[in-house]
Design a protein around this motif. Structure first.
Motif, mmCIF file in Angstrom:
data_model
loop_
_atom_site.group_PDB
_atom_site.id
_atom_site.type_symbol
_atom_site.label_atom_id
_atom_site.label_comp_id
_atom_site.label_asym_id
_atom_site.label_seq_id
_atom_site.Cartn_x
_atom_site.Cartn_y
_atom_site.Cartn_z
ATOM 1 N N THR A 228 0.864 -1.213 0.011
ATOM 2 C CA THR A 228 -0.112 -0.041 0.078
ATOM 3 C C THR A 228 0.848 1.122 -0.177
ATOM 4 O OG1 THR A 228 -0.147 0.351 2.491
ATOM 5 C CG2 THR A 228 -1.964 -1.080 1.319
ATOM 6 N N GLY A 229 2.093 1.269 0.608
ATOM 7 C CA GLY A 229 2.956 2.337 0.797
ATOM 8 C C GLY A 229 2.517 3.296 1.824
ATOM 9 N N LEU A 230 1.480 2.723 2.494
ATOM 10 C CA LEU A 230 0.808 3.750 3.596
ATOM 11 C C LEU A 230 1.221 3.494 4.803
ATOM 12 C CD1 LEU A 230 -3.006 2.860 2.802
ATOM 13 C CD2 LEU A 230 -1.844 4.932 2.203
ATOM 14 N N HIS A 231 1.380 4.587 5.569
ATOM 15 C CA HIS A 231 1.968 4.703 7.064
ATOM 16 C C HIS A 231 0.994 5.372 7.875
ATOM 17 C CE1 HIS A 231 5.763 3.573 5.268
ATOM 18 N NE2 HIS A 231 5.447 4.590 4.606
ATOM 19 N N GLY A 232 0.718 5.265 9.197
ATOM 20 C CA GLY A 232 -0.071 5.510 10.035
ATOM 21 C C GLY A 232 0.445 7.141 10.423
ATOM 22 N N ALA A 233 -0.509 7.828 10.630
ATOM 23 C CA ALA A 233 -0.237 9.308 10.933
ATOM 24 C C ALA A 233 -0.717 9.753 12.329
ATOM 25 C CB ALA A 233 -0.925 10.184 9.770
ATOM 26 N N MET A 234 -1.875 9.232 12.641
ATOM 27 C CA MET A 234 -2.402 10.070 13.965
ATOM 28 C C MET A 234 -3.534 9.322 14.334
ATOM 29 S SD MET A 234 -4.312 13.541 13.062
ATOM 30 C CE MET A 234 -2.968 14.279 12.110
ATOM 31 N N HIS A 235 -4.050 9.479 15.509
ATOM 32 C CA HIS A 235 -5.276 8.858 15.983
ATOM 33 C C HIS A 235 -6.145 9.905 16.537
ATOM 34 C CE1 HIS A 235 -3.937 4.976 16.558
ATOM 35 N NE2 HIS A 235 -2.626 5.334 16.905
ATOM 36 N N ILE A 236 -7.459 10.053 16.108
ATOM 37 C CA ILE A 236 -8.494 11.230 16.517
ATOM 38 C C ILE A 236 -9.660 10.606 16.985
ATOM 39 C CG2 ILE A 236 -7.670 12.497 14.597
ATOM 40 C CD1 ILE A 236 -10.193 11.657 12.832
ATOM 41 N N PHE A 237 -10.139 11.541 17.933
ATOM 42 C CA PHE A 237 -11.453 10.939 18.587
ATOM 43 C C PHE A 237 -11.235 10.023 19.484
ATOM 44 C CE2 PHE A 237 -13.473 13.295 15.294
ATOM 45 C CZ PHE A 237 -14.527 14.198 15.887
ATOM 46 N N VAL A 238 -9.972 10.124 20.049
ATOM 47 C CA VAL A 238 -9.633 8.887 21.151
ATOM 48 C C VAL A 238 -10.379 8.897 22.428
ATOM 49 C CG1 VAL A 238 -7.146 8.594 20.306
ATOM 50 C CG2 VAL A 238 -7.752 10.320 22.143
ATOM 51 N N ALA A 239 -11.288 10.064 22.781
ATOM 52 C CA ALA A 239 -11.909 10.249 23.714
ATOM 53 C C ALA A 239 -13.048 9.404 23.855
ATOM 54 C CB ALA A 239 -12.419 11.858 24.011
ATOM 55 N N ASP A 240 -13.413 8.998 22.658
ATOM 56 C CA ASP A 240 -14.498 8.053 22.180
ATOM 57 C C ASP A 240 -14.272 6.586 21.888
ATOM 58 O OD1 ASP A 240 -16.034 10.343 22.367
ATOM 59 O OD2 ASP A 240 -16.250 10.492 20.182
ATOM 60 N N LYS A 241 -12.930 6.313 22.151
ATOM 61 C CA LYS A 241 -12.441 4.820 21.818
ATOM 62 C C LYS A 241 -13.055 3.763 22.552
ATOM 63 C CE LYS A 241 -8.264 3.728 24.383
ATOM 64 N NZ LYS A 241 -8.922 2.628 24.786
ATOM 65 N N GLY A 242 -13.035 2.613 21.861
ATOM 66 C CA GLY A 242 -13.622 1.372 22.858
ATOM 67 C C GLY A 242 -12.584 1.166 24.070
ATOM 68 N N ASP A 243 -13.419 0.539 25.116
ATOM 69 C CA ASP A 243 -12.683 0.537 26.340
ATOM 70 C C ASP A 243 -11.831 -0.879 26.208
ATOM 71 O OD1 ASP A 243 -14.747 -1.361 26.626
ATOM 72 O OD2 ASP A 243 -15.486 -0.541 28.400
ATOM 73 N N TYR A 244 -11.925 -1.669 25.178
ATOM 74 C CA TYR A 244 -11.365 -3.026 25.114
ATOM 75 C C TYR A 244 -9.904 -3.153 24.725
ATOM 76 C CZ TYR A 244 -12.740 -2.633 20.240
ATOM 77 O OH TYR A 244 -13.034 -2.418 19.188
ATOM 78 N N TYR A 245 -9.328 -1.698 24.200
ATOM 79 C CA TYR A 245 -7.836 -1.922 23.859
ATOM 80 C C TYR A 245 -7.316 -0.524 24.071
ATOM 81 C CZ TYR A 245 -10.077 1.181 20.132
ATOM 82 O OH TYR A 245 -11.000 2.285 19.540
ATOM 83 N N GLU A 246 -6.231 -0.536 23.905
ATOM 84 C CA GLU A 246 -5.268 0.640 24.216
ATOM 85 C C GLU A 246 -4.530 1.001 22.981
ATOM 86 O OE1 GLU A 246 -5.234 2.096 26.986
ATOM 87 O OE2 GLU A 246 -6.623 0.486 27.854
ATOM 88 N N ILE A 247 -4.023 2.263 22.897
ATOM 89 C CA ILE A 247 -3.381 2.868 21.669
ATOM 90 C C ILE A 247 -1.806 2.931 21.999
ATOM 91 C CG2 ILE A 247 -3.109 4.605 20.260
ATOM 92 C CD1 ILE A 247 -6.165 5.626 20.678
ATOM 93 N N THR A 248 -1.004 2.086 21.810
ATOM 94 C CA THR A 248 0.136 2.136 22.093
ATOM 95 C C THR A 248 1.415 2.133 20.915
ATOM 96 O OG1 THR A 248 0.373 -0.323 21.778
ATOM 97 C CG2 THR A 248 -0.419 0.347 23.869
ATOM 98 N N ASP A 249 0.986 2.681 19.879
ATOM 99 C CA ASP A 249 1.804 2.710 18.651
ATOM 100 C C ASP A 249 2.861 4.291 18.763
ATOM 101 O OD1 ASP A 249 0.038 4.745 17.846
ATOM 102 O OD2 ASP A 249 -0.810 3.399 16.140
ATOM 103 N N GLY A 250 2.445 4.962 19.752
ATOM 104 C CA GLY A 250 3.419 6.023 19.775
ATOM 105 C C GLY A 250 2.882 7.273 18.688
ATOM 106 N N LEU A 251 2.114 7.127 18.122
ATOM 107 C CA LEU A 251 1.559 8.096 17.033
ATOM 108 C C LEU A 251 0.855 9.115 17.795
ATOM 109 C CD1 LEU A 251 0.456 5.865 13.916
ATOM 110 C CD2 LEU A 251 2.106 7.389 13.908
ATOM 111 N N PRO A 252 0.797 10.426 17.351
ATOM 112 C CA PRO A 252 -0.039 11.694 17.848
ATOM 113 C C PRO A 252 -1.335 11.204 18.258
ATOM 114 C CG PRO A 252 1.278 12.381 16.003
ATOM 115 C CD PRO A 252 1.440 10.863 15.962
ATOM 116 N N LYS A 253 -1.779 11.506 19.427
ATOM 117 C CA LYS A 253 -3.571 11.091 19.767
ATOM 118 C C LYS A 253 -4.135 12.484 20.074
ATOM 119 C CE LYS A 253 -2.125 8.047 23.062
ATOM 120 N NZ LYS A 253 -2.341 6.959 24.209
ATOM 121 N N HIS A 254 -5.378 12.591 19.404
ATOM 122 C CA HIS A 254 -5.985 14.077 19.532
ATOM 123 C C HIS A 254 -7.345 13.378 20.145
ATOM 124 C CE1 HIS A 254 -3.389 16.045 16.965
ATOM 125 N NE2 HIS A 254 -3.191 15.293 16.329
#
Ligand code: ZN
Ligand code: ZN
Length: 140
Positions: free
Chosen positions: A102-128
């Protein structure tokens, strides 16, 4: 401007697409709309409409998820494919629909205030907590 081509399709292959030129970094959206529609969180790039070619687009169903945005999916297999703001001339495309590489790369996470409660975001990308400046999302 690069003339790189990328391609992808839905699971059943009825809807195929091609993009031309560079793709935006992948934005992971954790809002409740994206979570419900995708089954987890959304992961999408986007392209200007004039650099997107869709084959089998009469098999894309559009759901108006808010006054401003609609979500496109394959009528046959249900694959989540597109997100489109009515007033903007670009289309978000689900990263999972692209063919490798794909040539794609992760850039950021958004709406993390609404995320599901069953996972954590641990990839170090910016979180909004909600949206981020310069991008347009479905948000409420
Ligand atoms: Zn399909
Ligand atoms: Zn979202």
């Amino acid at each position: 401007m690069s003339d790189t081509m990328h391609s992808g399709s839905c699971l059943c292959g009825t809807v195929r697409f091609k993009t031309r030129g560079p793709l935006r970094g992948v934005i992971y959206c954790h809002c409740s709309q994206c979570r419900r529609q995708s089954g987890h969180h959304y992961a999408s790039t986007n392209v200007p409409d004039d650099r997107l070619e869709v084959e089998g687009d009469d098999n894309v169903a559009w759901f108006a998820s808010s006054d401003d945005a609609q979500r496109g999916f394959c009528k046959t297999c249900g694959s989540v494919l597109f997100w489109k703001h009515r007033k903007l001339d670009y289309t978000s495309i689900n990263a999972g629909a692209f063919d490798n590489p794909t040539g794609l790369h992760g850039a950021m996470h958004i709406f993390v205030a609404d995320k599901g409660d069953y996972y954590e975001i641990t990839d170090g990308l910016p979180k909004h907590e909600r949206s981020a400046s310069g991008i347009v999302v479905a948000g409420d």
